[in-house]
Scaffold this motif. Structure first.
Motif, PDB file in Angstrom:
ATOM      1  N   GLU A 186       0.830  -1.207   0.000  1.00  0.00           N
ATOM      2  CA  GLU A 186       0.000   0.000   0.000  1.00  0.00           C
ATOM      3  C   GLU A 186       0.866   1.259   0.000  1.00  0.00           C
ATOM      4  OE1 GLU A 186      -3.585   2.056  -0.089  1.00  0.00           O
ATOM      5  OE2 GLU A 186      -3.408  -0.132  -0.055  1.00  0.00           O
ATOM      6  N   ALA A 187       2.019   1.199   0.699  1.00  0.00           N
ATOM      7  CA  ALA A 187       2.915   2.356   0.784  1.00  0.00           C
ATOM      8  C   ALA A 187       3.820   2.487  -0.425  1.00  0.00           C
ATOM      9  CB  ALA A 187       3.765   2.251   2.055  1.00  0.00           C
ATOM     10  N   GLY A 188       3.935   1.412  -1.222  1.00  0.00           N
ATOM     11  CA  GLY A 188       4.860   1.440  -2.349  1.00  0.00           C
ATOM     12  C   GLY A 188       6.302   1.355  -1.911  1.00  0.00           C
ATOM     13  N   LEU A 189       6.534   0.673  -0.786  1.00  0.00           N
ATOM     14  CA  LEU A 189       7.879   0.498  -0.248  1.00  0.00           C
ATOM     15  C   LEU A 189       8.127  -0.986  -0.017  1.00  0.00           C
ATOM     16  CD1 LEU A 189       7.775   3.346   2.446  1.00  0.00           C
ATOM     17  CD2 LEU A 189       9.028   3.424   0.279  1.00  0.00           C
ATOM     18  N   SER A 190       9.381  -1.368   0.147  1.00  0.00           N
ATOM     19  CA  SER A 190       9.688  -2.761   0.429  1.00  0.00           C
ATOM     20  C   SER A 190       9.446  -3.054   1.910  1.00  0.00           C
ATOM     21  CB  SER A 190      11.152  -3.057   0.081  1.00  0.00           C
ATOM     22  OG  SER A 190      12.016  -2.371   0.973  1.00  0.00           O
ATOM     23  N   LYS A 191       9.264  -4.326   2.206  1.00  0.00           N
ATOM     24  CA  LYS A 191       9.086  -4.725   3.604  1.00  0.00           C
ATOM     25  C   LYS A 191      10.308  -4.375   4.447  1.00  0.00           C
ATOM     26  CE  LYS A 191       7.810  -8.761   6.403  1.00  0.00           C
ATOM     27  NZ  LYS A 191       7.375 -10.184   6.341  1.00  0.00           N
ATOM     28  N   PRO A 192      11.551  -4.625   3.973  1.00  0.00           N
ATOM     29  CA  PRO A 192      12.718  -4.190   4.760  1.00  0.00           C
ATOM     30  C   PRO A 192      12.723  -2.687   5.010  1.00  0.00           C
ATOM     31  CG  PRO A 192      13.391  -5.775   3.105  1.00  0.00           C
ATOM     32  CD  PRO A 192      11.957  -5.443   2.807  1.00  0.00           C
ATOM     33  N   ASN A 193      12.206  -1.918   4.047  1.00  0.00           N
ATOM     34  CA  ASN A 193      12.134  -0.469   4.248  1.00  0.00           C
ATOM     35  C   ASN A 193      11.167  -0.128   5.374  1.00  0.00           C
ATOM     36  OD1 ASN A 193      12.622   2.237   3.783  1.00  0.00           O
ATOM     37  ND2 ASN A 193      12.340   2.083   1.585  1.00  0.00           N
ATOM     38  N   ILE A 194      10.043  -0.848   5.425  1.00  0.00           N
ATOM     39  CA  ILE A 194       9.087  -0.649   6.524  1.00  0.00           C
ATOM     40  C   ILE A 194       9.780  -0.925   7.855  1.00  0.00           C
ATOM     41  CG2 ILE A 194       6.918  -1.428   7.545  1.00  0.00           C
ATOM     42  CD1 ILE A 194       6.441  -0.021   4.923  1.00  0.00           C
ATOM     43  N   LEU A 195      10.550  -2.006   7.916  1.00  0.00           N
ATOM     44  CA  LEU A 195      11.191  -2.408   9.160  1.00  0.00           C
ATOM     45  C   LEU A 195      12.377  -1.513   9.523  1.00  0.00           C
ATOM     46  CD1 LEU A 195      10.998  -6.273   8.691  1.00  0.00           C
ATOM     47  CD2 LEU A 195       9.689  -4.865  10.296  1.00  0.00           C
ATOM     48  N   TYR A 196      12.829  -0.695   8.601  1.00  0.00           N
ATOM     49  CA  TYR A 196      13.848   0.306   8.922  1.00  0.00           C
ATOM     50  C   TYR A 196      13.256   1.399   9.817  1.00  0.00           C
ATOM     51  CZ  TYR A 196      17.030   4.259   8.291  1.00  0.00           C
ATOM     52  OH  TYR A 196      17.867   5.335   8.509  1.00  0.00           O
ATOM     53  N   TYR A 197      11.975   1.697   9.595  1.00  0.00           N
ATOM     54  CA  TYR A 197      11.323   2.789  10.326  1.00  0.00           C
ATOM     55  C   TYR A 197      10.546   2.311  11.558  1.00  0.00           C
ATOM     56  CZ  TYR A 197      12.427   5.696   6.306  1.00  0.00           C
ATOM     57  OH  TYR A 197      13.099   6.389   5.319  1.00  0.00           O
ATOM     58  N   PHE A 198      10.073   1.075  11.526  1.00  0.00           N
ATOM     59  CA  PHE A 198       9.261   0.544  12.622  1.00  0.00           C
ATOM     60  C   PHE A 198       9.705  -0.877  12.924  1.00  0.00           C
ATOM     61  CE2 PHE A 198       6.597   3.736  10.559  1.00  0.00           C
ATOM     62  CZ  PHE A 198       6.147   4.482  11.650  1.00  0.00           C
ATOM     63  N   ASP A 199       9.592  -1.262  14.216  1.00  0.00           N
ATOM     64  CA  ASP A 199      10.013  -2.602  14.622  1.00  0.00           C
ATOM     65  C   ASP A 199       9.094  -3.694  14.096  1.00  0.00           C
ATOM     66  OD1 ASP A 199      12.215  -1.642  15.970  1.00  0.00           O
ATOM     67  OD2 ASP A 199      11.193  -1.557  17.919  1.00  0.00           O
ATOM     68  N   GLY A 200       7.861  -3.344  13.800  1.00  0.00           N
ATOM     69  CA  GLY A 200       6.928  -4.341  13.300  1.00  0.00           C
ATOM     70  C   GLY A 200       5.519  -3.790  13.247  1.00  0.00           C
ATOM     71  N   LYS A 201       4.590  -4.682  12.981  1.00  0.00           N
ATOM     72  CA  LYS A 201       3.188  -4.288  12.814  1.00  0.00           C
ATOM     73  C   LYS A 201       2.631  -3.641  14.073  1.00  0.00           C
ATOM     74  CE  LYS A 201      -0.133  -7.461  12.841  1.00  0.00           C
ATOM     75  NZ  LYS A 201      -1.087  -8.530  12.430  1.00  0.00           N
ATOM     76  N   GLU A 202       2.966  -4.188  15.238  1.00  0.00           N
ATOM     77  CA  GLU A 202       2.398  -3.655  16.480  1.00  0.00           C
ATOM     78  C   GLU A 202       2.854  -2.222  16.727  1.00  0.00           C
ATOM     79  OE1 GLU A 202       1.736  -4.711  21.193  1.00  0.00           O
ATOM     80  OE2 GLU A 202       2.896  -6.065  19.930  1.00  0.00           O
ATOM     81  N   GLU A 203       4.114  -1.916  16.475  1.00  0.00           N
ATOM     82  CA  GLU A 203       4.594  -0.544  16.693  1.00  0.00           C
ATOM     83  C   GLU A 203       3.871   0.437  15.768  1.00  0.00           C
ATOM     84  OE1 GLU A 203       8.558   2.308  16.780  1.00  0.00           O
ATOM     85  OE2 GLU A 203       8.740   0.256  16.024  1.00  0.00           O
ATOM     86  N   ILE A 204       3.644   0.029  14.529  1.00  0.00           N
ATOM     87  CA  ILE A 204       2.911   0.896  13.594  1.00  0.00           C
ATOM     88  C   ILE A 204       1.502   1.133  14.115  1.00  0.00           C
ATOM     89  CG2 ILE A 204       2.030   1.125  11.250  1.00  0.00           C
ATOM     90  CD1 ILE A 204       4.336  -0.686  10.332  1.00  0.00           C
ATOM     91  N   HIS A 205       0.854   0.066  14.555  1.00  0.00           N
ATOM     92  CA  HIS A 205      -0.524   0.159  15.047  1.00  0.00           C
ATOM     93  C   HIS A 205      -0.606   1.064  16.277  1.00  0.00           C
ATOM     94  CE1 HIS A 205      -4.409  -1.579  16.636  1.00  0.00           C
ATOM     95  NE2 HIS A 205      -4.698  -1.466  15.356  1.00  0.00           N
TER      96      HIS A 205
END
Length: 211
Positions: free
Chosen positions: A44-63
């Motif tokens: 949805e963000a148009g980014l890679s999963k490793p890129n997501i994990l660079y900014y957040f530790d995981g799904k729970e932190e984002i939530h």
């Protein structure tokens, strides 16, 4: 830079965090916390999963980040009830604000509802430390208005619950509303007018007392 000082994020980092959070809001509001995945958020963000994990530790932190940001916005209309205002117009303006939030922030409403339905595992501290004292304060205020004869007496707590239920329905059950209402463009105005009339008839005192 002084030792221990946090480095200010770059514009790209700020933009990417915003993209991730907006994408996550869409995914969580559509699939719920349990149904959402990091892969869906990344797509949805148009980014890679490793890129997501660079900014957040995981799904729970984002939530949790989304919920923390949401709470202040969600409580603002209740905070705005003015003890020095005219009681019935104050309540009706609160209803209008809640209808407006259902219209303008439907994803946020569904995010919040989904967390509560699950038992509020990530937002319970906010409910206890933020919402509960505010809820008690405003219910006490509404009770004083009723005792003074400015509003027809009902249980203030269930009045607030009723306002939440009737206004947030239009966001949390938007798919059903869309199927059942032929003219969805007029739905917001109709909903606001209906609810204002409903709560006016419920709360308008038979013999209004002067303030």
């Amino acid at each position: 830079m002084p030792d221990g000082a946090a480095k200010k994020p770059s514009r790209i980092q700020t933009r990417n965090r915003r993209r991730i959070l907006d994408a996550a809001l869409e995914v969580f509001s559509r699939h719920g916390y349990r149904g959402a995945t990091l892969d869906q958020i990344a797509a949805e963000a148009g980014l890679s999963k490793p890129n997501i994990l660079y900014y957040f530790d995981g799904k729970e932190e984002i939530h949790v980040t989304l919920l923390n940001r949401l709470m202040d916005t969600w409580l603002d209309p209740l905070r705005a009830l003015d003890p020095d205002g005219d009681p019935l117009p104050e309540i009706l303006e609160y209803v209008r604000r809640k209808v407006g939030m259902a219209r303008d922030l439907p994803r946020e409403s569904r995010l919040f509802a989904g967390e509560i339905i699950q038992g509020a595992p990530r937002i319970r501290p906010h409910l206890e430390a933020g919402l509960r004292p505010l809820f008690d304060e405003k219910c006490a205020l509404i009770g004083r208005w009723m005792d003074a004869g400015h509003l027809r007496p009902v249980d203030p707590r269930h009045l607030v619950f009723s306002i939440w239920a009737t206004t947030q329905h239009y966001a949390d059950f938007s798919a059903q509303v869309g199927v059942l209402l032929a003219d969805t463009d007029a739905a917001d105005a109709d909903a606001e007018q209906y609810l204002v009339t409903l709560f006016t008839r419920l709360l308008e005192p038979a013999n209004p007392q002067s303030r």
